[in-house]
Design a protein around this motif. Sequence first.
Motif, PDB file in Angstrom:
ATOM      1  N   PRO A  26      -4.369   2.998  -2.236  1.00 54.22           N
ATOM      2  CA  PRO A  26      -3.435   1.868  -2.308  1.00 54.22           C
ATOM      3  C   PRO A  26      -3.999   0.637  -1.594  1.00 54.22           C
ATOM      4  O   PRO A  26      -4.954   0.724  -0.824  1.00 54.22           O
ATOM      5  CB  PRO A  26      -2.195   2.395  -1.594  1.00 54.22           C
ATOM      6  CG  PRO A  26      -2.694   3.449  -0.684  1.00 54.22           C
ATOM      7  CD  PRO A  26      -3.895   4.048  -1.353  1.00 54.22           C
ATOM      8  N   ARG A  28      -4.220  -2.229   1.127  1.00 51.71           N
ATOM      9  CA  ARG A  28      -3.934  -2.316   2.558  1.00 51.71           C
ATOM     10  C   ARG A  28      -2.955  -3.460   2.766  1.00 51.71           C
ATOM     11  O   ARG A  28      -2.988  -4.452   2.040  1.00 51.71           O
ATOM     12  CB  ARG A  28      -5.207  -2.644   3.355  1.00 51.71           C
ATOM     13  CG  ARG A  28      -6.169  -1.531   3.478  1.00 51.71           C
ATOM     14  CD  ARG A  28      -7.397  -1.890   4.323  1.00 51.71           C
ATOM     15  NE  ARG A  28      -7.629  -3.319   4.489  1.00 51.71           N
ATOM     16  CZ  ARG A  28      -7.755  -3.930   5.674  1.00 51.71           C
ATOM     17  NH1 ARG A  28      -7.682  -3.260   6.783  1.00 51.71           N
ATOM     18  NH2 ARG A  28      -7.991  -5.224   5.747  1.00 51.71           N
ATOM     19  N   THR A  29      -2.103  -3.346   3.771  1.00 53.16           N
ATOM     20  CA  THR A  29      -1.202  -4.425   4.136  1.00 53.16           C
ATOM     21  C   THR A  29      -1.700  -5.021   5.439  1.00 53.16           C
ATOM     22  O   THR A  29      -1.864  -4.308   6.427  1.00 53.16           O
ATOM     23  CB  THR A  29       0.246  -3.916   4.308  1.00 53.16           C
ATOM     24  OG1 THR A  29       0.660  -3.280   3.098  1.00 53.16           O
ATOM     25  CG2 THR A  29       1.191  -5.047   4.640  1.00 53.16           C
ATOM     26  N   THR A  90       2.280   1.268   3.362  1.00 58.82           N
ATOM     27  CA  THR A  90       2.181   0.493   2.128  1.00 58.82           C
ATOM     28  C   THR A  90       3.336  -0.501   2.051  1.00 58.82           C
ATOM     29  O   THR A  90       4.248  -0.478   2.873  1.00 58.82           O
ATOM     30  CB  THR A  90       2.189   1.408   0.889  1.00 58.82           C
ATOM     31  OG1 THR A  90       3.437   2.104   0.841  1.00 58.82           O
ATOM     32  CG2 THR A  90       1.033   2.395   0.914  1.00 58.82           C
ATOM     33  N   HIS A 111       4.710   0.430  -3.524  1.00 55.46           N
ATOM     34  CA  HIS A 111       4.037   1.352  -2.597  1.00 55.46           C
ATOM     35  C   HIS A 111       2.527   1.130  -2.575  1.00 55.46           C
ATOM     36  O   HIS A 111       1.745   2.077  -2.620  1.00 55.46           O
ATOM     37  CB  HIS A 111       4.371   2.808  -2.936  1.00 55.46           C
ATOM     38  CG  HIS A 111       5.772   3.167  -2.569  1.00 55.46           C
ATOM     39  ND1 HIS A 111       6.126   3.622  -1.330  1.00 55.46           N
ATOM     40  CD2 HIS A 111       6.919   3.101  -3.283  1.00 55.46           C
ATOM     41  CE1 HIS A 111       7.423   3.841  -1.290  1.00 55.46           C
ATOM     42  NE2 HIS A 111       7.934   3.524  -2.472  1.00 55.46           N
ATOM     43  N   GLY A 112       2.129  -0.147  -2.506  1.00 58.62           N
ATOM     44  CA  GLY A 112       0.720  -0.492  -2.390  1.00 58.62           C
ATOM     45  C   GLY A 112      -0.095  -0.331  -3.654  1.00 58.62           C
ATOM     46  O   GLY A 112      -1.317  -0.373  -3.612  1.00 58.62           O
ATOM     47  N   ARG A 113       0.563  -0.149  -4.785  1.00 58.58           N
ATOM     48  CA  ARG A 113      -0.156   0.050  -6.045  1.00 58.58           C
ATOM     49  C   ARG A 113       0.344  -0.934  -7.099  1.00 58.58           C
ATOM     50  O   ARG A 113       1.515  -1.288  -7.139  1.00 58.58           O
ATOM     51  CB  ARG A 113       0.024   1.476  -6.545  1.00 58.58           C
ATOM     52  CG  ARG A 113      -0.504   2.507  -5.567  1.00 58.58           C
ATOM     53  CD  ARG A 113      -0.367   3.904  -6.123  1.00 58.58           C
ATOM     54  NE  ARG A 113      -0.660   4.899  -5.115  1.00 58.58           N
ATOM     55  CZ  ARG A 113      -1.880   5.258  -4.740  1.00 58.58           C
ATOM     56  NH1 ARG A 113      -2.919   4.688  -5.273  1.00 58.58           N
ATOM     57  NH2 ARG A 113      -2.055   6.182  -3.814  1.00 58.58           N
TER      58      ARG A 113
END
Length: 122
Positions: A26, A28-29, A90, A111-113
Amino acid sequence: MAAILNRLQSFLQRARARLNHWLRPPYRTVIARDSLPKKLKRKTIYVVEDDGFEEQAAMLCPCGCRRVLHMNLLPDERPCWRLTRHRDGTASLHPSVWRKKDCSSHFWFRHGRVEWCRQIDT
């Protein structure tokens, strides 16, 4: 027989695409204080905070065109997105991101995707 093979091939292509989607790591934040860095990294969503308020999210367009996408997070300005950070590190954006010009990318960020939206030609 040909129809069955076509359906099977179509099913396998969709299954492979879904599997590849979940096997890729995923995004990165990264929390940016006050402003964005001069150069953004791929597979990273940046959240700009100022005085404890989330002001914008930014990322490179996932289509590969290298354009920077800016999503406003301030509820009193339009358009506005809502950012949700999850326990696993995420993030998600709501609503979808849709570039109306240039590459015309349209996707959900969950969710990061990146989940691409299908467009129906009219």
